[in-house]
Design a protein around this motif. Structure first.
Motif, PDB file in Angstrom:
ATOM      1  N   ASP A 220       0.942  -1.236  -0.044  1.00  0.00           N
ATOM      2  CA  ASP A 220       0.241   0.040  -0.006  1.00  0.00           C
ATOM      3  C   ASP A 220       0.469   1.733   0.143  1.00  0.00           C
ATOM      4  N   LEU A 221       0.175   2.716  -0.340  1.00  0.00           N
ATOM      5  CA  LEU A 221       0.588   4.115  -0.133  1.00  0.00           C
ATOM      6  C   LEU A 221       1.076   4.250   1.592  1.00  0.00           C
ATOM      7  N   THR A 222       1.713   4.975   1.351  1.00  0.00           N
ATOM      8  CA  THR A 222       1.088   5.741   3.137  1.00  0.00           C
ATOM      9  C   THR A 222       0.433   6.494   3.428  1.00  0.00           C
ATOM     10  N   ALA A 223      -0.002   6.678   4.097  1.00  0.00           N
ATOM     11  CA  ALA A 223      -1.337   8.095   4.524  1.00  0.00           C
ATOM     12  C   ALA A 223      -0.610   8.916   5.017  1.00  0.00           C
ATOM     13  N   SER A 224       0.993   9.068   4.348  1.00  0.00           N
ATOM     14  CA  SER A 224       1.097  10.253   4.650  1.00  0.00           C
ATOM     15  C   SER A 224       1.932  10.889   3.114  1.00  0.00           C
ATOM     16  N   VAL A 225       2.368  12.066   3.079  1.00  0.00           N
ATOM     17  CA  VAL A 225       2.672  13.022   2.437  1.00  0.00           C
ATOM     18  C   VAL A 225       4.226  13.510   3.360  1.00  0.00           C
ATOM     19  N   PHE A 226       5.647  13.376   2.547  1.00  0.00           N
ATOM     20  CA  PHE A 226       6.278  13.653   3.774  1.00  0.00           C
ATOM     21  C   PHE A 226       7.594  14.967   2.321  1.00  0.00           C
ATOM     22  N   ARG A 258      24.819  17.239   8.394  1.00  0.00           N
ATOM     23  CA  ARG A 258      25.687  16.668   7.008  1.00  0.00           C
ATOM     24  C   ARG A 258      26.826  17.796   7.037  1.00  0.00           C
ATOM     25  N   SER A 259      27.550  17.647   6.275  1.00  0.00           N
ATOM     26  CA  SER A 259      28.676  18.458   5.838  1.00  0.00           C
ATOM     27  C   SER A 259      28.337  19.255   5.712  1.00  0.00           C
ATOM     28  N   ASN A 260      29.365  20.548   5.733  1.00  0.00           N
ATOM     29  CA  ASN A 260      29.450  22.024   5.206  1.00  0.00           C
ATOM     30  C   ASN A 260      28.364  22.728   6.116  1.00  0.00           C
ATOM     31  N   LYS A 261      27.604  22.504   7.548  1.00  0.00           N
ATOM     32  CA  LYS A 261      26.866  22.886   7.724  1.00  0.00           C
ATOM     33  C   LYS A 261      25.808  22.856   7.981  1.00  0.00           C
ATOM     34  N   GLU A 262      25.065  21.763   6.896  1.00  0.00           N
ATOM     35  CA  GLU A 262      23.745  21.313   5.970  1.00  0.00           C
ATOM     36  C   GLU A 262      23.605  20.465   7.155  1.00  0.00           C
ATOM     37  N   VAL A 263      22.051  20.140   7.334  1.00  0.00           N
ATOM     38  CA  VAL A 263      21.456  18.926   8.052  1.00  0.00           C
ATOM     39  C   VAL A 263      20.051  18.581   7.033  1.00  0.00           C
ATOM     40  N   ARG A 264      19.762  17.724   7.353  1.00  0.00           N
ATOM     41  CA  ARG A 264      18.396  17.110   6.266  1.00  0.00           C
ATOM     42  C   ARG A 264      17.617  16.562   7.279  1.00  0.00           C
ATOM     43  N   LEU A 265      15.576  17.384   6.599  1.00  0.00           N
ATOM     44  CA  LEU A 265      14.859  16.610   7.295  1.00  0.00           C
ATOM     45  C   LEU A 265      13.680  16.252   6.897  1.00  0.00           C
ATOM     46  N   TYR A 266      12.836  15.328   7.083  1.00  0.00           N
ATOM     47  CA  TYR A 266      12.246  14.314   7.178  1.00  0.00           C
ATOM     48  C   TYR A 266      11.127  15.488   7.715  1.00  0.00           C
ATOM     49  N   VAL A 267      10.151  15.465   6.620  1.00  0.00           N
ATOM     50  CA  VAL A 267       8.912  16.377   7.676  1.00  0.00           C
ATOM     51  C   VAL A 267       7.632  15.745   7.449  1.00  0.00           C
ATOM     52  N   PRO A 268       6.979  15.448   8.218  1.00  0.00           N
ATOM     53  CA  PRO A 268       5.426  15.569   7.644  1.00  0.00           C
ATOM     54  C   PRO A 268       4.488  16.434   7.412  1.00  0.00           C
ATOM     55  N   VAL A 269       4.258  16.652   6.520  1.00  0.00           N
ATOM     56  CA  VAL A 269       3.408  17.691   6.262  1.00  0.00           C
ATOM     57  C   VAL A 269       2.228  17.242   5.805  1.00  0.00           C
ATOM     58  N   GLU A 270       1.059  16.280   6.197  1.00  0.00           N
ATOM     59  CA  GLU A 270       0.000  15.857   5.678  1.00  0.00           C
ATOM     60  C   GLU A 270      -0.075  14.464   6.060  1.00  0.00           C
ATOM     61  N   SER A 271      -1.273  14.238   6.572  1.00  0.00           N
ATOM     62  CA  SER A 271      -1.318  12.642   6.723  1.00  0.00           C
ATOM     63  C   SER A 271      -3.362  12.362   6.441  1.00  0.00           C
ATOM     64  N   GLY A 272      -3.807  10.726   6.725  1.00  0.00           N
ATOM     65  CA  GLY A 272      -5.042  11.189   6.833  1.00  0.00           C
ATOM     66  C   GLY A 272      -5.692   9.888   5.713  1.00  0.00           C
ATOM     67  N   SER A 273      -6.988  10.325   4.706  1.00  0.00           N
ATOM     68  CA  SER A 273      -7.216   9.351   4.143  1.00  0.00           C
ATOM     69  C   SER A 273      -7.295  10.941   3.277  1.00  0.00           C
ATOM     70  N   SER A 276      -3.341  15.637  -0.490  1.00  0.00           N
ATOM     71  CA  SER A 276      -2.354  16.547  -1.903  1.00  0.00           C
ATOM     72  C   SER A 276      -1.868  15.602  -2.577  1.00  0.00           C
ATOM     73  N   ASP A 277      -0.973  15.704  -3.834  1.00  0.00           N
ATOM     74  CA  ASP A 277      -0.694  15.650  -4.675  1.00  0.00           C
ATOM     75  C   ASP A 277       0.948  16.361  -4.256  1.00  0.00           C
ATOM     76  N   PRO A 278       1.432  15.161  -4.222  1.00  0.00           N
ATOM     77  CA  PRO A 278       3.044  15.885  -3.306  1.00  0.00           C
ATOM     78  C   PRO A 278       3.917  16.956  -4.773  1.00  0.00           C
ATOM     79  N   LYS A 279       3.181  16.800  -5.957  1.00  0.00           N
ATOM     80  CA  LYS A 279       4.164  17.660  -7.009  1.00  0.00           C
ATOM     81  C   LYS A 279       3.293  19.104  -6.129  1.00  0.00           C
ATOM     82  N   ASP A 280       2.466  19.727  -5.392  1.00  0.00           N
ATOM     83  CA  ASP A 280       1.703  20.736  -5.069  1.00  0.00           C
ATOM     84  C   ASP A 280       2.065  20.630  -4.205  1.00  0.00           C
ATOM     85  N   LEU A 281       2.863  20.169  -3.575  1.00  0.00           N
ATOM     86  CA  LEU A 281       3.394  20.828  -2.142  1.00  0.00           C
ATOM     87  C   LEU A 281       4.293  21.640  -2.072  1.00  0.00           C
ATOM     88  N   THR A 282       4.962  22.678  -1.328  1.00  0.00           N
ATOM     89  CA  THR A 282       5.247  23.995  -1.545  1.00  0.00           C
ATOM     90  C   THR A 282       6.379  23.805  -0.862  1.00  0.00           C
TER      91      THR A 282
END
Length: 628
Positions: A220-226, A258-273, A276-282
């Motif tokens: 299945d697809l997960t019920a979340s957009v990241f 990450r290197s060079n002072k960077e960080v990576r963030l994995y952020v939950p933006v939406e969840s549920g049934s 949004s289309d991830p392409k529309d996420l800003t």
């Protein structure tokens, strides 16, 4: 009539999986073509975490030092949760070492996918039998079913369309310097037809080859957009240089330095049934979601190097191979899951590593397997790697529950999760490449696979530190086991200086392994080109062991290069790096010793007593390698 070119292996997709697979065919006469519809190699973003097993693979390819030099080590993990007593905001709950004791080394590092690909590409440059074509897309595949059971034929035919851009002539794609097509560039589509012995789809989650092979993704697809963002943050959050899990009512952020002072963030933006289309996420929506979870700490953006949004499927392919083991699917092409446990690129590379040595063994011109033995061996790709993908999906589904509602056993559960993601639970089932211990008939007799670094058939050989008998120089065993396609017979000879029976056993074993008539001499002879290499790791006092008094199989002679001094190692104190405690870590009795057959991919094929000549002969016979 259009010319049809022939190759031994056609790889669709030149990402981490495709490049890892191609690296198996270096220093061979096997012709390989990689094609990718991208105009240039990956430039930024995408996967990043590297687990210890993957770094061992890079060591075996000879690029471990280059990748380690650029990687960012991860040492600590901070767990954050909502404040108690109804207060708003988050607080640090726990600080954990990012460490698995059994590994004896760093568990994970960070390096962006583009740099991982770059080093694997560079490793292929001097090998004329391997070609990479970008701007090349497969459009049709035909598989000649009547030829599938024949040897030495090319049953796979693929039609390719290559977009030739005029400016390509003066560029070098492997130096990351290919210019993109502009309005002034003249583009021409060139059609090619390729016939191959084998085809492998390493073409990602939207795999073209998977669709052509009619393989279904089950799940299945997960019920979340990241959202995922690589940025330099301006923030008063105190743990930006640690791996962090930040739990709040709206979801859990994974933050990785990450290197060079960077960080990576994995952020939950939406969840549920209703998602949004991830392409529309800003980008702004992703950052706003991150700020809400990180409150009361602030988050401003210094600079952004890459960002994306996605909805992940937790799915596994119904098949990993098709058409009588002539067509294979690897990595994201056949399983998808969330990135939270950092397994995507790692599992893809490990899939490729599993398949690569098997294809190399089947295709090599010397010591060829018969067609039935070849098919049996290639069939183990699916039987070994599909259960790994299924276990990963099951783990992925339950992983975040650990952070959503931590139990009183959180420390134990989180350590188990770290061990799982390091691959300590992977145990391949019995097959022609995995032999059960003497007296056992079923895998169930082995019991469950433990989350530990142990010597069990089907599990990965635990990495360990030892010193060379000849000069005392330290090595880790997986750095020594280069990806040449050969098997290793590793003889843990014990304290052969203190126990005469061990010395006698080693002498007899050496004679058997070198004898081409009644032993395995036809596999162990031939220097670097031999199908099997024999190594020794003893636990005796080094001063009481004379290298040149050991059987010649452990220090073979070459008329051009003299003795090979690097086949005998000692479990001893090194001059600078301490003691590896190999026998203690691996639970080997120094009065009895042990013998292993280690496959070309570093997994244990058989665990035997030192005097079990019948057992080691049986292993290579089951593989089909004893026909002379």
């Amino acid at each position: 009539m259009m010319e049809v070119k022939t190759v031994d292996v056609l790889i669709i997709g030149a990402g981490p999986a495709g490049l890892a697979l191609a690296n198996w065919f270096r220093n061979s006469s096997i012709n390989v073509l990689l094609v990718d519809k991208k105009p240039v190699p990956t430039r930024r973003g995408k996967a990043e975490g590297l687990k210890s097993t993957t770094n061992e693979i890079f060591d075996s390819y000879g690029i471990g030092p280059q990748i380690a030099a650029e990687s960012w080590r991860l040492e600590e993990i901070a767990i954050w949760g909502q404040k108690k007593d109804g207060e708003s905001g988050i607080e640090r709950e726990q600080l954990i070492q990012d460490k698995v004791e059994e590994l004896g080394k760093v568990r994970e590092t960070m390096l962006q996918q583009s740099r991982v690909e770059y080093h694997m590409q560079q490793n292929l440059l001097s090998h004329r039998n391997i070609t990479i074509q970008y701007n090349t897309e497969p459009v049709e595949v035909k598989i000649a079913e009547p030829l599938l059971h024949e040897d030495g034929v090319y049953p796979v035919e693929v039609r390719l369309i290559k977009t030739q851009v005029q400016s390509e002539a003066s560029s070098n794609i492997l130096e990351n310097s290919t210019p993109h097509q502009t309005a002034n560039d003249a583009a021409e589509e060139i059609e090619e037809r390729i016939r191959a012995r084998y085809i492998v789809g390493c073409d990602g989650a939207h795999s073209w080859l998977r669709k052509q092979l009619q393989v279904q993704l089950e799940g299945d697809l997960t019920a979340s957009v990241f959202g995922v963002v690589d940025l330099i943050p301006k923030s008063n959050f105190p743990d930006l240089r640690r791996v962090c899990y930040l739990r709040a009512a709206t979801g859990t952020i994974l933050l990785v330095p990450r290197s060079n002072k960077e960080v990576r963030l994995y952020v939950p933006v939406e969840s549920g049934s209703s998602l949004s289309d991830p392409k529309d996420l800003t980008f702004d929506r992703i950052i706003d979601a991150a700020r809400k979870i990180m409150s009361p700490y602030t988050l401003e953006v210094g600079s952004v190097s890459w960002w994306s949004a996605y909805r992940v499927g937790q799915r596994v392919g119904s098949h990993f191979s098709r058409h009588n083991e002539r067509a294979f699917l690897v990595g994201d092409a056949v399983h998808t899951h969330s990135p939270k446990a950092g397994q995507g690129m790692n599992t893809s590379i490990q899939d490729a590593y599993n398949l690569g040595w098997k294809l190399r063994l089947v295709l090599q011109p010397h010591h060829k397997l018969d067609p039935n033995a070849s098919r049996r061996l290639l069939a183990t790709y699916e039987s070994e790697r599909r259960p790994v993908a299924q276990d990963l999906i099951s783990f992925d589904r339950g992983y975040l529950k650990l952070f959503a509602a931590p139990s009183s056993q959180f420390d134990t559960e989180f350590l188990q999760a770290m061990k799982f993601t390091t691959g300590l639970s992977i145990r391949y089932p019995p097959s022609c490449a995995v032999q059960l211990p003497k007296g056992m008939r079923t895998a169930e007799q082995l019991g469950p696979s433990l989350l530990k670094a142990d010597l069990v058939p089907g599990k990965r050989l635990p990495d360990f530190q030892a010193v060379y008998q000849a000069d005392g120089i330290t090595t880790w065993i997986h750095r020594r086991l280069q990806a040449t396609g050969c098997f290793r017979v590793i003889v843990f000879a014990g304290d052969l200086a203190a126990h005469q029976h061990l010395s006698t056993n080693v002498q007899k074993l050496g004679e058997y392994l070198a004898d081409p008539e009644t032993g395995l001499g036809h596999l162990t002879a031939g220097g670097e080109a031999a199908p099997a290499e024999v190594l020794m790791v003893h636990s005796a006092d080094r001063e009481k062991v004379e290298l040149l008094e050991l059987p010649e199989i452990f220090r073979p002679w070459s008329d051009s290069d003299g003795y090979d001094y690097w086949r005998v190692l000692a479990d001893a104190e090194s001059v600078h790096e301490g003691h590896g405690r190999v026998y203690e870590r691996l639970e080997i009795d120094p009065e009895k010793g042990r013998m292993l057959v280690v496959r070309p991919d570093g997994y244990i094929g058989a665990v035997l007593d030192v005097e079990d000549f019948e057992g080691i002969g049986k292993y290579f016979d089951e593989l089909g390698m004893l026909s002379k």
